[in-house]
Design an enzyme around this catalytic site. Structure first.
Site, short mmCIF file in Angstrom:
data_model
loop_
_atom_site.label_atom_id
_atom_site.label_comp_id
_atom_site.label_asym_id
_atom_site.label_seq_id
_atom_site.Cartn_x
_atom_site.Cartn_y
_atom_site.Cartn_z
N TYR A 119 -11.91 4.26 -0.61
CA TYR A 119 -11.45 4.11 -1.99
C TYR A 119 -11.72 5.41 -2.74
CZ TYR A 119 -9.92 1.28 -5.92
OH TYR A 119 -9.19 0.76 -6.95
N GLU A 153 -10.43 6.63 -6.28
CA GLU A 153 -9.81 6.78 -7.60
C GLU A 153 -9.99 8.20 -8.12
OE1 GLU A 153 -11.33 4.08 -10.46
OE2 GLU A 153 -9.82 2.55 -10.06
N ASP A 170 15.95 12.38 -9.47
CA ASP A 170 15.43 11.37 -8.54
C ASP A 170 16.06 11.62 -7.17
OD1 ASP A 170 14.82 9.15 -7.03
OD2 ASP A 170 15.24 7.69 -8.59
N THR A 224 11.12 9.58 -2.54
CA THR A 224 10.39 8.72 -1.61
C THR A 224 10.22 9.48 -0.30
OG1 THR A 224 12.46 7.69 -0.89
CG2 THR A 224 11.21 6.56 -2.60
N LYS A 283 12.72 7.65 3.53
CA LYS A 283 14.15 7.57 3.82
C LYS A 283 14.53 8.76 4.70
CE LYS A 283 15.18 4.98 -0.42
NZ LYS A 283 13.99 5.10 -1.30
N ARG A 314 6.14 4.80 4.07
CA ARG A 314 6.65 4.23 2.83
C ARG A 314 5.79 4.73 1.68
NH1 ARG A 314 10.58 0.86 2.92
NH2 ARG A 314 10.10 0.30 0.75
#
Length: 418
Positions: free
Chosen positions: A50, A52, A196, A222, A225, A231
Site C-alpha cells: 500500500y 498512498e 484522450d 489507457t 488497448k 488494464r
C-alpha cells in the site's frame, strides 16, 4: 507461479476464459493480449504493498522499492510520448479523464467534447456519466459528407460558448485526428486542450499516428488497448500542469495506487519503445485496412469510407437493412467471432440495439495474423451474418475460427498448463 487449487470454482472459470480467448477471433477494439511479462508483473507480490502518495512523498513506510518502480514507469511514459510529466496512477482511462477535469474545471464549467453517438466516449459529456452531470458539455460531431470530425463546427461552438476546455479523442472514430487546427481554436478562445488517446496510444507510440503531446496541454490514455499493457490509465502533460494533475489524482480522486499494475505499465512502456513494437503498430493499421476493404467488397458500408487506425466502424444497413448491431454481435459471438454493437453517426436505433458494429485489429495482430488472414476473417463474418439463423453454418464458422486461432495461439505456454 503454478496454478493454485485452493479455490477450484474461480480457477476453473479462469481456465475457461483462457480457452475462450485462445479459441475465438477477438475483434473488440478496446482489447488486446498483454505479454507474459506484463501478466507476470500484474500478478506479482507488489499487490501486497500500500503506497498512498507519490515517490518520496508516501503516507506509509516500506516504499523504497515501489518508489523506484513508479519512477521508472513515469520516466518511461515521458520518454515514450515525449512528455514533460507523467502520472501513472489512474486505475482506468475514465479516472484519468476525471482527474484532468478536476484539475482544470469547476462544476458547471463549459467543455466541448465529441458526441457519444458520433464516436466520442461516455466521459466526453454523456448525460449518464459524471462528466455530463458535473460539467456543461457542448457536443461536436462529424460531418454528414465524409463523417470526419467537423472542425468548422468546433470553431463555431468555441466562439459561441467560450469553453474552458476542448476534448479531442474518441472511442469509435476510425480516422487520424489532427490536433493542430483544434489547438489554434483553443488558443483563440483561451481553452485548455485535452487529447484522450485511450484507443490510439499504442499507435502513437509505434509512430503510425501523430503524437498530440506537443500541441495538447494534457494527453490521457489507457494502457490495455493498442498499447498492449495491463488494464489501467495514465496521463502525460506539460510541466506547468504537473502539480495540478498530481494533486487532482491524489488526494483528489484516488487513494492507494495499484503498484503491481504500475509495474506492468512500466513493462509495457518499455516494450512499446522497441522497433518490434513499431512494426506491430504498422501491421495493426495494415490489417485494419485489409479487413475493411474485404468487408466493403461484401456490401458493408465502412463509416467515413475506411480507416487510418486499428478501428473499423461498420454500417450494417447496406448489407442487410434489418440486421441490427445487437443481432450481429450475438450471431458472431455464437460463431466464435467477438465484436461489439455500436451506433453509427445519426443512428436511428438506440445504443442498446444500434445499426453498426465496431471492429478492432490490435488483438489478432498480436497473435501474428496478417492481411491474408483478414480476408479469411471477413469471409467468416459474411458467412455467419448471411446465414444468421443457420446453426450448421454457425458451427462450421466457429470451427474454422478455432482452427485459425489454434495456428496462432496467444499464450501457447499457458495453454499447456490447462
Amino acid at each position: 507461479m503454478p496454478w493454485p487449487d485452493t479455490d477450484g470454482a474461480v480457477f476453473r472459470l479462469i481456465k475457461q476464459e483462457i480457452e475462450r480467448q485462445s479459441t475465438s477471433i477477438r475483434l473488440i477494439a478496446s482489447e488486446n493480449f498483454a505479454s507474459p511479462a506484463v501478466l507476470a508483473a500484474t500478478g506479482s507480490v507488489l499487490t501486497n504493498k500500500y503506497s498512498e502518495g507519490y515517490p518520496g512523498r508516501r503516507y506509509y513506510g516500506g516504499n523504497k522499492i515501489v518508489d523506484k518502480i513508479e519512477d521508472l514507469a513515469r520516466q518511461r511514459a515521458c520518454t515514450l510520448f515525449e512528455a514533460d510529466h507523467a502520472n501513472v496512477q489512474p486505475h482506468a482511462g475514465a479516472i484519468a479523464n476525471m482527474c484532468v477535469y478536476q484539475a482544470f474545471l469547476k462544476p458547471g464549467d463549459t467543455v466541448l467534447g465529441m458526441s457519444l453517438d458520433h464516436g466520442g466516449h461516455l466521459t466526453h459529456g454523456s448525460p449518464v456519466n459524471f462528466s455530463g452531470q458535473h460539467y456543461r458539455f457542448v457536443s461536436y460531431g462529424v460531418t454528414d459528407s465524409d463523417e470526419r470530425i467537423d472542425l468548422a463546427q468546433i470553431e463555431e461552438l468555441a466562439y459561441e460558448y467560450h469553453p474552458k476546455m476542448i476534448v479531442l479523442g474518441a472511442t469509435a472514430y476510425p480516422r487520424i485526428i489532427d490536433t493542430k487546427p483544434v489547438r489554434e481554436i483553443a488558443d483563440e478562445v483561451g481553452a485548455v486542450l485535452v487529447f484522450d488517446a485511450a484507443h490510439i496510444a499504442g499507435l502513437i507510440a509505434g509512430g503510425v499516428h501523430p503524437n498530440p503531446t506537443e500541441l495538447a496541454d494534457v494527453v490521457t490514455f489507457t494502457t490495455h488497448k493498442t498499447l498492449r499493457g495491463p488494464r489501467g490509465g495514465a496521463i502525460v502533460c506539460k510541466s506547468e500542469h504537473a502539480k495540478s494533475i498530481d494533486k487532482a489524482m491524489f488526494p483528489g480522486i484516488q487513494g492507494g495506487p495499484l503498484e503491481h499494475v504500475i509495474a506492468a505499465k512500466a513493462v509495457a512502456f518499455e516494450e512499446a519503445s522497441s522497433r518490434l513494437f513499431a512494426t506491430y503498430a504498422a501491421q495493426i493499421v495494415a490489417n485494419s485496412q485489409a479487413l475493411v476493404s474485404a468487408l466493403a467488397d461484401q456490401g458493408f458500408r465502412p463509416v467515413s469510407g475506411g480507416t487510418d487506425n486499428h478501428l473499423i466502424l461498420i454500417d450494417l444497413r447496406t448489407f442487410d437493412p434489418d440486421l441490427t448491431g445487437k443481432k450481429a454481435q450475438s450471431v458472431l459471438d455464437d460463431a466464435g467471432i467477438v465484436v461489439n454493437k455500436n451506433t453509427i453517426p445519426n443512428d436511428s436505433r438506440s445504443p442498446f440495439v444500434a445499426s453498426g458494429i465496431r471492429i478492432g485489429t490490435a488483438a489478432v495482430t498480436t497473435q501474428g495474423m496478417d492481411a491474408d488472414d483478414m480476408t479469411v476473417i471477413a469471409d467468416l463474418i459474411v458467412r455467419a451474418l448471411r446465414h444468421q439463423n443457420d446453426e450448421q453454418v454457425a458451427a462450421k464458422v466457429r470451427h474454422e475460427a478455432q482452427e485459425l486461432c489454434a495456428s496462432r495461439p496467444p499464450y501457447p505456454d499457458l495453454l499447456k498448463t490447462l
